[in-house]
Design an enzyme around this catalytic site. Structure first.
Site, PDB file in Angstrom:
ATOM      1  N   ARG A 198       0.915  -1.082  -0.075  1.00 55.25           N
ATOM      2  CA  ARG A 198      -0.012  -0.130   0.030  1.00 55.25           C
ATOM      3  C   ARG A 198       0.874   1.137  -0.031  1.00 55.25           C
ATOM      4  O   ARG A 198       0.472   2.480   0.281  1.00 55.25           O
ATOM      5  CB  ARG A 198      -0.905  -0.099   1.214  1.00 55.25           C
ATOM      6  CG  ARG A 198      -2.049  -1.262   1.335  1.00 55.25           C
ATOM      7  CD  ARG A 198      -3.160  -0.703   2.002  1.00 55.25           C
ATOM      8  NE  ARG A 198      -4.277  -1.634   1.602  1.00 55.25           N
ATOM      9  CZ  ARG A 198      -4.441  -2.546   2.732  1.00 55.25           C
ATOM     10  NH1 ARG A 198      -4.006  -2.695   3.892  1.00 55.25           N
ATOM     11  NH2 ARG A 198      -5.580  -3.493   2.273  1.00 55.25           N
TER      12      ARG A 198
ATOM     13  N   HIS B 158      -0.668  17.476 -25.210  1.00 59.24           N
ATOM     14  CA  HIS B 158      -0.572  16.157 -24.880  1.00 59.24           C
ATOM     15  C   HIS B 158      -1.837  15.435 -25.486  1.00 59.24           C
ATOM     16  O   HIS B 158      -1.826  14.289 -25.467  1.00 59.24           O
ATOM     17  CB  HIS B 158      -0.273  15.978 -23.390  1.00 59.24           C
ATOM     18  CG  HIS B 158       1.020  16.144 -22.918  1.00 59.24           C
ATOM     19  ND1 HIS B 158       1.914  17.208 -23.309  1.00 59.24           N
ATOM     20  CD2 HIS B 158       1.933  15.122 -22.449  1.00 59.24           C
ATOM     21  CE1 HIS B 158       2.938  17.084 -22.928  1.00 59.24           C
ATOM     22  NE2 HIS B 158       3.161  15.703 -22.500  1.00 59.24           N
TER      23      HIS B 158
ATOM     24  N   GLU C  83       9.428  18.785 -24.303  1.00 56.54           N
ATOM     25  CA  GLU C  83       8.883  19.144 -22.784  1.00 56.54           C
ATOM     26  C   GLU C  83       9.523  20.630 -22.589  1.00 56.54           C
ATOM     27  O   GLU C  83       8.761  21.605 -21.983  1.00 56.54           O
ATOM     28  CB  GLU C  83       9.280  18.238 -21.772  1.00 56.54           C
ATOM     29  CG  GLU C  83       8.443  16.918 -22.236  1.00 56.54           C
ATOM     30  CD  GLU C  83       6.971  16.675 -21.846  1.00 56.54           C
ATOM     31  OE1 GLU C  83       6.350  17.635 -21.578  1.00 56.54           O
ATOM     32  OE2 GLU C  83       6.450  15.780 -22.047  1.00 56.54           O
TER      33      GLU C  83
ATOM     34  N   HIS D 279      -0.772  11.976 -27.202  1.00 52.60           N
ATOM     35  CA  HIS D 279      -1.327  10.665 -26.800  1.00 52.60           C
ATOM     36  C   HIS D 279      -1.998   9.977 -28.091  1.00 52.60           C
ATOM     37  O   HIS D 279      -1.786   8.959 -28.124  1.00 52.60           O
ATOM     38  CB  HIS D 279      -2.086  10.889 -25.627  1.00 52.60           C
ATOM     39  CG  HIS D 279      -1.409  11.108 -24.427  1.00 52.60           C
ATOM     40  ND1 HIS D 279      -2.135  11.623 -23.250  1.00 52.60           N
ATOM     41  CD2 HIS D 279      -0.064  11.245 -24.117  1.00 52.60           C
ATOM     42  CE1 HIS D 279      -1.018  11.835 -22.237  1.00 52.60           C
ATOM     43  NE2 HIS D 279       0.227  11.591 -22.944  1.00 52.60           N
TER      44      HIS D 279
ATOM     45  N   HIS E 133       7.723   9.834 -26.863  1.00 52.40           N
ATOM     46  CA  HIS E 133       6.588  10.793 -26.416  1.00 52.40           C
ATOM     47  C   HIS E 133       6.905  12.110 -26.782  1.00 52.40           C
ATOM     48  O   HIS E 133       6.112  12.921 -27.203  1.00 52.40           O
ATOM     49  CB  HIS E 133       6.669  10.533 -24.704  1.00 52.40           C
ATOM     50  CG  HIS E 133       5.722  11.449 -24.025  1.00 52.40           C
ATOM     51  ND1 HIS E 133       4.260  11.549 -24.330  1.00 52.40           N
ATOM     52  CD2 HIS E 133       6.115  12.456 -23.130  1.00 52.40           C
ATOM     53  CE1 HIS E 133       3.806  12.392 -23.618  1.00 52.40           C
ATOM     54  NE2 HIS E 133       4.664  13.162 -22.836  1.00 52.40           N
TER      55      HIS E 133
ATOM     56  N   GLU F 101      -3.851  17.561 -10.213  1.00 50.20           N
ATOM     57  CA  GLU F 101      -4.613  17.830 -11.359  1.00 50.20           C
ATOM     58  C   GLU F 101      -5.952  18.152 -11.511  1.00 50.20           C
ATOM     59  O   GLU F 101      -6.526  17.528 -12.588  1.00 50.20           O
ATOM     60  CB  GLU F 101      -4.019  16.816 -12.479  1.00 50.20           C
ATOM     61  CG  GLU F 101      -4.064  17.221 -13.955  1.00 50.20           C
ATOM     62  CD  GLU F 101      -3.706  16.492 -14.938  1.00 50.20           C
ATOM     63  OE1 GLU F 101      -2.287  16.108 -15.119  1.00 50.20           O
ATOM     64  OE2 GLU F 101      -4.254  15.897 -16.029  1.00 50.20           O
TER      65      GLU F 101
ATOM     66  N   LYS G 203       3.534  11.711 -10.636  1.00 52.00           N
ATOM     67  CA  LYS G 203       2.641  10.718 -11.655  1.00 52.00           C
ATOM     68  C   LYS G 203       3.246   9.607 -11.633  1.00 52.00           C
ATOM     69  O   LYS G 203       4.292   9.487 -12.492  1.00 52.00           O
ATOM     70  CB  LYS G 203       2.293  11.651 -13.189  1.00 52.00           C
ATOM     71  CG  LYS G 203       1.413  12.550 -12.884  1.00 52.00           C
ATOM     72  CD  LYS G 203       0.877  13.249 -14.139  1.00 52.00           C
ATOM     73  CE  LYS G 203      -0.202  14.135 -14.109  1.00 52.00           C
ATOM     74  NZ  LYS G 203      -0.413  14.795 -15.489  1.00 52.00           N
TER      75      LYS G 203
ATOM     76  N   ASN H 274      -0.053  19.767 -19.482  1.00 54.62           N
ATOM     77  CA  ASN H 274      -0.509  18.894 -20.699  1.00 54.62           C
ATOM     78  C   ASN H 274      -0.474  19.433 -22.014  1.00 54.62           C
ATOM     79  O   ASN H 274      -1.288  18.763 -22.961  1.00 54.62           O
ATOM     80  CB  ASN H 274      -2.061  18.300 -20.422  1.00 54.62           C
ATOM     81  CG  ASN H 274      -1.822  17.239 -19.213  1.00 54.62           C
ATOM     82  OD1 ASN H 274      -0.919  16.588 -18.967  1.00 54.62           O
ATOM     83  ND2 ASN H 274      -3.009  17.437 -18.202  1.00 54.62           N
TER      84      ASN H 274
HETATM   85  N1  GLY Z   1       3.624  15.600 -17.678  1.00 54.06           N
HETATM   86  C1  GLY Z   1       2.675  16.478 -17.085  1.00 54.06           C
HETATM   87  C2  GLY Z   1       2.494  16.470 -15.319  1.00 54.06           C
HETATM   88  O1  GLY Z   1       3.231  15.971 -14.787  1.00 54.06           O
HETATM   89  O2  GLY Z   1       1.552  17.039 -15.075  1.00 54.06           O
END
Ligand code: GLY
Length: 378
Positions: free
Chosen positions: A128, A256, A192, A260, A272, A245, A150, A253
């Protein structure tokens, strides 16, 4: 040549106690075992890497940690986005449990975005949640994926659809490791970097246009460290405001939604960052059409991406329809409606009804992408 060591605090108030430092410099990996000691526990340490990075840096790190008294277990995957799957993380979970994982265990992510996302998800799910640290070795991971917590994996339906927010304890970004990064991977990371300039810091975009981009391509350590520091500072401020987010983090994003879609449609054969470059130009065209953004917005982004060696058009054989289909499972969609981050001008993301993304129809998306097809791509 080396770069001086810089420290950027990443503070995430939404997760109590989640405050960590991003340390940026040269030769940090040589000192990694020592630098990581304050974050290690008494249990086994799982070092997650891909075969290429493991061969370059894994043994030295594991030897150093072993000398410091940490029992290490290597979890090595095949390089590439294809490894970002539940089956791969499932195997790692089983191996970690078989090797005696306990709450004093730690996970180390060594490598680019894929090992980072996988290692973080392993750490988030094992017992966990156990602590983990990030040692990014690609520019993309240093400026983006290693910061902000993330983690996760892809599914057949789309990118990053399974995962968790799980912040690391520390990030060690050694720009010296970028010396071994292939040119195309360096360029993918620069996509990026360009994104931060387009969305949040016009000065960064201008500095890249004025030659900072070429200094990075030439791998000048001080230029790389400076760029990583600036991007991490920008990202840390956004993540501190909105770690999960719910709203403001959506700005990261930019480009993105289409990216994607391109990645899914091309079965992840593009990097990417390459897909992000195509997506940023599409989002700029939408911004020009929708918001009357500066007419040279898309042109300047496309030109800077091209200088970095990034694609700005859909690759031959990839149709607009396939890309639009690929966007339909994007996480940013709400009520079945696609959403894109748009910019009013460089450094200024445009809000929409209390959100940082705009609803976009598939017809609009198809129209702007129509400008980005190669002659054989229709
Ligand atoms: N790559 C976008 C973020 O980490 O929110």
């Amino acid at each position: 040549m080396t770069a001086r060591t810089r420290r950027v605090p990443a503070s995430v108030p939404a997760d109590a106690g989640s405050e960590y430092e991003v340390v940026i410099g040269s030769n940090l990996l040589a000192e990694a075992a020592e630098r990581l000691q304050p974050f290690m526990g008494t249990g086994p340490v799982f070092v997650v890497s891909d075969a290429i990075v493991h061969a370059l840096y894994g043994e030295a790190l594991v030897t150093g940690l072993g000398e410091a008294g940490n029992e290490c277990v290597n979890l090595v995957m095949e390089p590439g986005e294809g490894s970002k799957r539940r089956a791969v993380v499932g195997d790692m979970q089983d191996m970690a449990i078989a090797a005696g994982a306990d709450r004093d265990s730690r996970v180390i992510a060594l490598g680019g975005g894929v090992p980072g996302d996988l290692a973080g998800y392993l750490a988030a799910t094992l017992l966990r949640g156990i602590p983990w640290v990030q040692v990014p070795t690609s520019l993309l991971a240093m400026v983006d994926s290693s910061v902000g917590g993330k983690t996760g994996v892809d599914t057949a339906a789309g990118k990053n659809l399974i995962g968790a927010f799980w912040q690391p304890q520390v990030v060690l970004a050694d720009v010296g490791t970028l010396d071994t990064l292939p040119d195309a991977e360096l360029a993918a990371g620069l996509a990026e970097v360009i994104k931060y300039g387009v969305t949040l810091e016009e000065q960064l975009f201008s500095d890249l246009e004025d030659g900072l981009l070429e200094s990075c391509l030439a791998r000048v350590p001080e230029a790389l460290a400076l760029v990583v520091e600036r991007c991490v500072s920008i990202k840390a401020a956004v993540v501190a405001e909105d770690a999960r987010e719910a709203n403001r983090r959506q700005v990261l994003n930019y480009g993105h939604t289409v990216a994607h879609g391109v990645e899914v449609a091309a079965s992840y054969t593009l990097r990417h960052g390459e897909a992000v470059a195509i997506g940023m130009v599409a989002a700029a065209r939408l911004s020009e059409e929708r918001l009357g953004a500066a007419p040279d917005l898309a042109e300047r982004i496309a030109s800077l991406c091209a200088r970095a060696g990034l694609p700005v058009d859909l690759p031959p054989g990839l149709s607009v329809d396939a890309v639009v289909d690929g966007t339909l499972h994007d996480k940013k969609s709400r009520d079945g409606q696609l959403r894109c981050v748009l910019v009013q001008e460089f450094g200024a993301v445009s809000p929409h009804e209390g959100n940082w993304s705009h609803p976009v129809t598939v017809q609009e998306l198809a129209r702007v992408l129509g400008h980005q097809t190669s002659t054989t791509g229709r």
